[in-house]
Design an enzyme around this catalytic site. Sequence first.
Site, mmCIF file in Angstrom:
data_model
loop_
_atom_site.group_PDB
_atom_site.id
_atom_site.type_symbol
_atom_site.label_atom_id
_atom_site.label_comp_id
_atom_site.label_asym_id
_atom_site.label_seq_id
_atom_site.Cartn_x
_atom_site.Cartn_y
_atom_site.Cartn_z
ATOM 1 C CG PHE A 1 -2.356 -0.050 0.981
ATOM 2 C CD1 PHE A 1 -2.901 -1.051 0.184
ATOM 3 C CD2 PHE A 1 -3.226 0.895 1.520
ATOM 4 C CE1 PHE A 1 -4.264 -1.114 -0.055
ATOM 5 C CE2 PHE A 1 -4.591 0.842 1.287
ATOM 6 C CZ PHE A 1 -5.118 -0.164 0.498
ATOM 7 C CD GLN B 1 -5.987 9.746 3.468
ATOM 8 O OE1 GLN B 1 -6.683 8.757 3.628
ATOM 9 N NE2 GLN B 1 -4.720 9.779 3.800
ATOM 10 C CG HIS C 1 -8.662 7.406 -1.374
ATOM 11 N ND1 HIS C 1 -8.332 6.988 -2.642
ATOM 12 C CD2 HIS C 1 -8.346 6.384 -0.544
ATOM 13 C CE1 HIS C 1 -7.839 5.754 -2.568
ATOM 14 N NE2 HIS C 1 -7.829 5.371 -1.302
ATOM 15 C CG LEU D 1 -12.078 4.211 -1.607
ATOM 16 C CD1 LEU D 1 -11.526 5.608 -1.460
ATOM 17 C CD2 LEU D 1 -11.729 3.378 -0.402
ATOM 18 C CD GLU E 1 -3.111 3.614 -0.939
ATOM 19 O OE1 GLU E 1 -3.911 4.367 -0.348
ATOM 20 O OE2 GLU E 1 -1.926 3.519 -0.627
ATOM 21 N NE ARG F 1 -5.061 6.059 1.032
ATOM 22 C CZ ARG F 1 -5.883 5.397 1.812
ATOM 23 N NH1 ARG F 1 -6.550 6.018 2.761
ATOM 24 N NH2 ARG F 1 -6.051 4.097 1.652
ATOM 25 C CG HIS G 1 -10.890 8.097 2.135
ATOM 26 N ND1 HIS G 1 -11.922 7.217 1.888
ATOM 27 C CD2 HIS G 1 -9.866 7.356 2.629
ATOM 28 C CE1 HIS G 1 -11.534 5.997 2.221
ATOM 29 N NE2 HIS G 1 -10.305 6.052 2.687
ATOM 30 N NE ARG H 1 -6.818 6.777 7.177
ATOM 31 C CZ ARG H 1 -7.141 5.743 6.392
ATOM 32 N NH1 ARG H 1 -6.587 4.558 6.586
ATOM 33 N NH2 ARG H 1 -8.023 5.884 5.429
#
Length: 628
Positions: A118, A244, A246, A260, A263, A319, A385, A420
Amino acid sequence: MERHEYDVVVIGAGGAGLRAAIEARQQGKRTAIVCKSLFGKAHTVMAEGGAAAAMGNVNPNDNWMVHFRDTMRGGKFLNNWRMAELHAKEAPERVWELEAWGALFDRTKDGKISQRNFGGHEYPRLAHVGDRTGLELIRTLQQRVVALQQEDQRLHGDPEAYIKVFPETTITRLLKDGDRIAGAFGYRRQTGEFIVFEAPAVVLATGGIGKSYAVTSNSWEYTGDGHALALLAGAGLINMEFIQFHPTGMVWPPSVRGILVTESVRGDGGVLRNSEGRRFMFDYIPEVFKDKYATTEEEADRWYTDQANNRRPPELLPRDEVARAINAEVKAGRGSEHGGVYLDVSTRLSPEEIKRRLPSMYHQFKELADVDITKQPMEVGPTCHYVMGGVEVDPDTAAASVPGLFAAGEVAGGMHGSNRLGGNSLSDLLVFGCRAGAGAAAYVDKLDKRPKVSEESIEAAKAEALAPLERKTGENPYEVHQELQRTMNDLVGIIRRADEMTEALQAIEKLKERAKNTAPAGGRVYNPSWHLALDLRNMLLVSECIARAALMREESRGGHTRDDFPKMSPEWRRRLLVCTADPDGSNVKIEVKIQPSMRPDLLLLFERSELEKYLTEEELAEYDAAVA
Ligand code: FAD
């Protein structure tokens, strides 16, 4: 009015809430779990990619120190370092515990829990179940709750003697006795009847705030309730400017905009291209990450099979970097047909592999957009997100500044700093959910006298909840909500400017007045319009905190990008912005608090040359002293 007495009331039944409740019950506390949705429906259930934990199953070089470093880098060193340390150290134990409770993770060939790549994680680290990890996590925690209830049936003749779930129940106020928590007030969504919980300890586990934005991956529950409840009860919120976005949400058709796209698509080999077919992420590797990411397609592709000798593909940057890059490509006129960019996995994996590794994505695109991702690229763009900001807590106990109040999961702030890393939320909510449950139990054990809920505070909460229904004419809550979402999206979004944020704050002031005048149609029985009228208070409060903090922070870092202050500043890294408000939600203020220096043994986990990019001269002197 329905009334209950408990030792610990947990608000929220996502991963953080369930893990906290299990811990409190295991410590012998009578525990209530209250959730606004059906039991089992929370954001945690939607989590796709996995839970980050340095178990070292796929790459034995992984350990808590590498995870700690990655988390601090991802958060651009603004993280509460003690939280990041506890998280990195305890995440493996929490994942193994889930396995012992019945979670069925995907496996490596030699039978260990499999871990996937990730963004921002140096090694494959995310324990997962296909792209439906959250579902398994919630299923396992619910199963654990049921197991405890079965034990209570055997021991006490009542399965709900020590742990009971109150589904479809929304809390609208925390109740206090002097400066301490004494309980919570809410309503049953189905009937509109009120409910009072009397309890010395309350754990907030209400998740995030995405519904303040027009384009979001979040569902209807994320109206910032826990953030607002804490603020109104006198606790502080930190890091609220860090939101955040995304990088990959669906952009087409309009009805699904924001949903979403995990990722894992990039972790499993998916690449981003612009309308010219260029793999543009190579153009956006920032200086601080230059030595860690591949600079050619060849090297990036080799990394998937040989991670020891190649650097990571830039699609796996944190991100915030990827979201900004997509935003810039679209602005430069190199976007896709519907205003995003292309994410392609069809040229990288076989159709069978795609369906095996990314089953939800395959179905999501097939059913919602009529796109077959085994043959065609996806169109994706940034979506709101996750909120890095939240209730300021003590890292070890999850206690907020108000005695008796605890917070864990997305509603708590600090752990992720300014951004994050993917997968770090599921592990965060397990680690700090457990700590919050333990913290609340220990707090109750130390009390010599239980606090009392006053009848006046119940009456005040009741009057506040009924006010919208008593207005016969007024604003439509849906219109106020839509305008707030547009304001936040357009003026306090991914790229920010002082004049736009000032305009947003003026708009929020006007919306606050309009929200005080909403008149939802219908009565108390299952009335979403009334529920929204009540949620508006929370979304407006949270939005004000975000806009005020974002206007104050004159630098760009992680999930906060200022067009007018494009650089990261070491001085600002040390400044945490803490929002507070009066009990009626007025007078939102921000105080600057200086981030404590990192413990020397943790500082020494980094090279000096890396720290120079983030720390002040003063802090670097501390590093030098530690080395000496
Ligand atoms: P939630 O799971 O959202 O639970 C909140 C609970 O609070 C709910 O039960 C809700 O009903 C309740 N609640 C809220 N307000 C009230 C109120 N006023 N009264 C009573 N109850 C209330 N993170 C990862 O680490 N890995 C991933 O792969 C990942 N994928 C994601 C995919 C999607 C689509 C989304 C949206 C998020 C993803 N995340 C992922 C982020 C992660 O899922 C969330 O941050 C996390 O699940 C939050 O957990 P929580 O326990 O804090 O809150």
